[in-house]
Design an enzyme around this catalytic site. Structure first.
Site, PDB file in Angstrom:
ATOM      1  N   LYS A 170       0.891  -1.165   0.000  1.00  0.00           N
ATOM      2  CA  LYS A 170       0.000   0.000   0.000  1.00  0.00           C
ATOM      3  C   LYS A 170       0.929   1.216   0.000  1.00  0.00           C
ATOM      4  O   LYS A 170       1.474   1.595   1.034  1.00  0.00           O
ATOM      5  CB  LYS A 170      -0.888  -0.010   1.249  1.00  0.00           C
ATOM      6  N   GLU A 245      10.009   1.980  10.390  1.00  0.00           N
ATOM      7  CA  GLU A 245      11.020   2.998  10.106  1.00  0.00           C
ATOM      8  C   GLU A 245      10.329   4.335  10.287  1.00  0.00           C
ATOM      9  O   GLU A 245       9.483   4.718   9.484  1.00  0.00           O
ATOM     10  CB  GLU A 245      11.517   2.892   8.655  1.00  0.00           C
ATOM     11  N   CYS A 279      14.001  11.333   6.273  1.00  0.00           N
ATOM     12  CA  CYS A 279      13.912  10.988   7.695  1.00  0.00           C
ATOM     13  C   CYS A 279      15.276  11.040   8.369  1.00  0.00           C
ATOM     14  O   CYS A 279      15.368  11.318   9.556  1.00  0.00           O
ATOM     15  CB  CYS A 279      13.257   9.631   7.879  1.00  0.00           C
ATOM     16  N   GLU A 371      10.372  16.499  14.384  1.00  0.00           N
ATOM     17  CA  GLU A 371      10.739  16.341  12.982  1.00  0.00           C
ATOM     18  C   GLU A 371       9.934  17.333  12.146  1.00  0.00           C
ATOM     19  O   GLU A 371       8.710  17.316  12.164  1.00  0.00           O
ATOM     20  CB  GLU A 371      10.451  14.908  12.527  1.00  0.00           C
TER      21      GLU A 371
HETATM   22  P1  NAP Z   1       2.046   8.873   7.346  1.00  0.00           P
HETATM   23  O1  NAP Z   1       0.622   9.265   7.464  1.00  0.00           O
HETATM   24  O2  NAP Z   1       2.675   8.138   8.474  1.00  0.00           O
HETATM   25  O3  NAP Z   1       2.180   8.022   5.976  1.00  0.00           O
HETATM   26  C1  NAP Z   1       2.980   6.909   5.748  1.00  0.00           C
HETATM   27  C2  NAP Z   1       2.183   5.773   5.109  1.00  0.00           C
HETATM   28  O4  NAP Z   1       1.253   5.250   6.071  1.00  0.00           O
HETATM   29  C3  NAP Z   1       1.323   6.214   3.938  1.00  0.00           C
HETATM   30  O5  NAP Z   1       1.239   5.155   3.005  1.00  0.00           O
HETATM   31  C4  NAP Z   1      -0.007   6.463   4.607  1.00  0.00           C
HETATM   32  O6  NAP Z   1      -1.098   6.504   3.733  1.00  0.00           O
HETATM   33  C5  NAP Z   1      -0.072   5.302   5.562  1.00  0.00           C
HETATM   34  N1  NAP Z   1      -1.023   5.448   6.663  1.00  0.00           N
HETATM   35  C6  NAP Z   1      -1.525   6.614   7.186  1.00  0.00           C
HETATM   36  N2  NAP Z   1      -2.384   6.342   8.186  1.00  0.00           N
HETATM   37  C7  NAP Z   1      -2.437   4.988   8.305  1.00  0.00           C
HETATM   38  C8  NAP Z   1      -3.149   4.102   9.147  1.00  0.00           C
HETATM   39  N3  NAP Z   1      -3.968   4.540  10.105  1.00  0.00           N
HETATM   40  N4  NAP Z   1      -2.968   2.766   8.993  1.00  0.00           N
HETATM   41  C9  NAP Z   1      -2.124   2.305   8.052  1.00  0.00           C
HETATM   42  N5  NAP Z   1      -1.433   3.085   7.219  1.00  0.00           N
HETATM   43  C10 NAP Z   1      -1.573   4.423   7.337  1.00  0.00           C
HETATM   44  O7  NAP Z   1       2.940  10.133   7.058  1.00  0.00           O
HETATM   45  P2  NAP Z   1       2.491  11.512   6.349  1.00  0.00           P
HETATM   46  O8  NAP Z   1       1.173  11.949   6.902  1.00  0.00           O
HETATM   47  O9  NAP Z   1       2.559  11.269   4.907  1.00  0.00           O
HETATM   48  O10 NAP Z   1       3.624  12.505   6.841  1.00  0.00           O
HETATM   49  C11 NAP Z   1       3.541  13.113   8.128  1.00  0.00           C
HETATM   50  C12 NAP Z   1       4.893  13.182   8.797  1.00  0.00           C
HETATM   51  O11 NAP Z   1       5.466  11.876   8.916  1.00  0.00           O
HETATM   52  C13 NAP Z   1       5.957  13.971   8.041  1.00  0.00           C
HETATM   53  O12 NAP Z   1       5.858  15.335   8.259  1.00  0.00           O
HETATM   54  C14 NAP Z   1       7.228  13.378   8.586  1.00  0.00           C
HETATM   55  O13 NAP Z   1       7.546  13.978   9.808  1.00  0.00           O
HETATM   56  C15 NAP Z   1       6.869  11.924   8.820  1.00  0.00           C
HETATM   57  N6  NAP Z   1       7.315  11.052   7.708  1.00  0.00           N
HETATM   58  C16 NAP Z   1       8.396  10.269   7.895  1.00  0.00           C
HETATM   59  C17 NAP Z   1       8.854   9.476   6.857  1.00  0.00           C
HETATM   60  C18 NAP Z   1      10.042   8.582   7.017  1.00  0.00           C
HETATM   61  O14 NAP Z   1      10.700   8.260   6.034  1.00  0.00           O
HETATM   62  N7  NAP Z   1      10.319   8.068   8.204  1.00  0.00           N
HETATM   63  C19 NAP Z   1       8.219   9.499   5.618  1.00  0.00           C
HETATM   64  C20 NAP Z   1       7.095  10.318   5.443  1.00  0.00           C
HETATM   65  C21 NAP Z   1       6.666  11.078   6.501  1.00  0.00           C
HETATM   66  P3  NAP Z   1      -1.500   7.933   3.099  1.00  0.00           P
HETATM   67  O15 NAP Z   1      -0.494   8.208   2.062  1.00  0.00           O
HETATM   68  O16 NAP Z   1      -2.843   7.734   2.543  1.00  0.00           O
HETATM   69  O17 NAP Z   1      -1.473   8.928   4.242  1.00  0.00           O
END
Ligand code: NAP
Ligand code: MG
Length: 464
Positions: A170, A245, A279, A371
């Site tokens: 996904k 991660e 990250c 972050e």
């Molecule tokens: P996120 O919501 O954690 O998204 C990561 C993945 O998880 C996406 O595929 C997302 O789908 C999915 N997801 C979201 N809610 C979920 C749930 N309840 N159950 C299962 N999967 C779920 O991150 P974001 O909202 O895109 O970014 C927010 C913050 O996260 C950023 O500002 C940054 O600080 C951090 N981040 C960290 C990394 C890293 O490499 N460690 C990468 C991205 C972001 P959707 O795409 O539909 O939301």
């Protein structure tokens, strides 16, 4: 941009169960460039069943043959490198040269490393009177973010395939077109039907259904700590393997003996790449008080070269743009000195944020703890080495970091005391086979190299 209107399940593109779609937006000009289906729990279920059906055959495939298919997957990614780079630029917004070298280039290297590891990994070992078998963990549910859209996919799928696992992916809703290209490449590589499956959709619907599905043996997630916590809880309740991660707030520690200009320069470049959406970015620069103002001046000059829309792209979406601008406003509010940039958007179209430099940042400030995930660097002052170490280790995260010193041994001695999963010594080169992952709240488990492969294995001991 080319977009499939179905899910890739069981080796073919199939109509989605529902009618809803997700618009894919180019963050540089805010135009809709395509639509993909929004997966439902029913799509996830179909994909997991396909992955389960394919598991016995793939798990029993000799490692050398799995290696050959992964090598073919690498070749398919290399053959499509231009299309991949253009697609990442269109849906993530990173400048094309960065998309070519990093977003398209790095996944080919990682896939290549797993073609080699699949062929050479010791899946059987003798321990005294036992033979220890490393067997595939089963069906993997992979949930990936948008920041390095293809790398994050390959860093999960390639080791899972090498281990003999089958996968349901996904991908992030912001970057599904790159994921569709990857699905095509798995078909071109001759992977048996059902070994790799793709369900596009949103996190709270498709992602949650995948993480909680009974037919998934291991969930591998990369993204925010908030969602990682939830996924870890769901997996824990089901006694399911989980790899997380999560975020980072990495320290770039410049010791007094270091080449200051080089360390500052590389440190700024490290954060500006991918608009700070990395990250492992070294978002906290730690400088000795005697060199502090010199470092601030060097950093200001370096950051001035990152012109939005040229060398630095937009953020992925309006929400991330607003979030990062909010952090910049918070930094000003809490008393940090704004040296470059600021909360105002630099361009009136696209989700751009001004490359921003803060000085006089103290360890307890929000911008030194959380972050930000944008082109924002904080410079912190330290008194002596012990103070530098205390500051470096004083966040909930521990993903990456850097140490600079005239003498490599001095830098290594400092790095050993850092609570973090990776440290680059004097600007050491990225190694696609080095284990990557977090101490503390930066995550659970490791990706890349043989450590990354081991995540997807479970062991069985036979006694003789
Ligand atoms: P996120 O919501 O954690 O998204 C990561 C993945 O998880 C996406 O595929 C997302 O789908 C999915 N997801 C979201 N809610 C979920 C749930 N309840 N159950 C299962 N999967 C779920 O991150 P974001 O909202 O895109 O970014 C927010 C913050 O996260 C950023 O500002 C940054 O600080 C951090 N981040 C960290 C990394 C890293 O490499 N460690 C990468 C991205 C972001 P959707 O795409 O539909 O939301
Ligand atoms: Mg999200």
């Amino acid at each position: 941009m080319k977009a499939h209107d179905g899910m890739y399940i069981g080796g073919e593109w199939r109509a989605a169960a529902g009618q809803d779609t997700i618009a894919v937006v180019n963050p540089a000009d805010e135009q809709v460039i395509g639509r993909v289906p929004a997966g439902t729990p029913q799509d996830v279920d179909t994909a997991v069943r396909a992955a389960r059906a394919a598991l016995p055959g793939w798990a029993a495939t000799p490692p050398a043959e799995r290696a050959a298919r992964i090598a073919a997957l690498r070749d398919a990614l290399v053959a499509r490198k231009d299309e991949i780079a253009e697609t990442v630029t269109a849906e993530l917004g990173s400048p094309l040269p960065f998309s070519q070298t990093v977003h398209a280039g790095l996944p080919a290297l990682v896939a290549g490393s797993y073609a080699e590891l699949a062929a050479t990994y010791p899946f059987e070992e003798k321990v005294g009177n036992s033979t220890v078998l490393s067997e595939p963990a089963g069906v993997v549910g992979a949930i990936t973010p948008w920041n390095y859209p293809l790398h994050q996919i390959v860093a999960k799928v390639a080791p899972a395939l090498a281990a003999g696992c089958t996968v349901v992916l996904k991908p992030a809703e912001d970057t599904p077109l790159t994921a569709q290209l990857f699905a095509e490449a798995t078909g071109e590589a001759g992977l048996p039907a059902g070994v790799f499956n793709l369900v596009t959709g949103t996190g709270p619907v498709a992602g949650q259904a995948l993480a909680g599905h009974d037919g998934v043996d291991l969930v591998s997630f990369t993204g925010s700590t908030a969602v990682g916590r939830q996924i870890g809880a769901v997996a824990g309740a089901a006694v399911k393997r989980v790899a997380l991660e999560l975020g980072g707030k990495s320290a770039n520690v410049i010791l007094p003996s270091a080449d200051l200009a080089k360390a500052v320069h590389v440190g700024i470049a490290n954060v500006m790449g991918n608009s700070g959406q990395t990250c492992s970015a070294w978002t906290r620069m730690l400088v000795h008080r005697d060199q502090y103002e010199e470092a601030v001046a060097l950093a200001a000059a370096a950051i001035g070269k990152y012109v939005p829309g040229e060398r630095v792209g937009p953020l992925v979406n309006a929400k991330q743009q607003a979030r990062v601008r909010g952090y910049i406003a918070k930094g000003v509010e809490e008393g940090a000195r704004l040296v470059a940039g600021g909360p105002e958007a630099p361009l009136d179209r696209g989700y751009y944020v001004s490359p921003t430099l803060f000085a006089d940042v103290t360890p307890e400030m929000t911008i030194a703890q959380e972050e930000i995930f944008g082109p924002v660097v904080s410079i912190l002052r330290y008194e002596d080495e012990e103070d530098a170490l205390r500051i470096a280790n004083a966040t909930v995260y521990g993903l990456a970091g850097a140490v600079w010193a005239a003498d490599e041994a001095e830098a290594v001695a400092f790095a050993r005391r850092m609570d973090t999963g990776q440290v680059d010594i004097n600007g050491g080169r990225f190694n696609p086979r080095a284990p990557f992952g977090g101490y503390k709240q930066s995550g659970v488990g490791r990706e890349l190299g043989s450590h990354g492969l081991a995540e997807y294995l479970q062991t069985k001991s036979l006694q003789f």
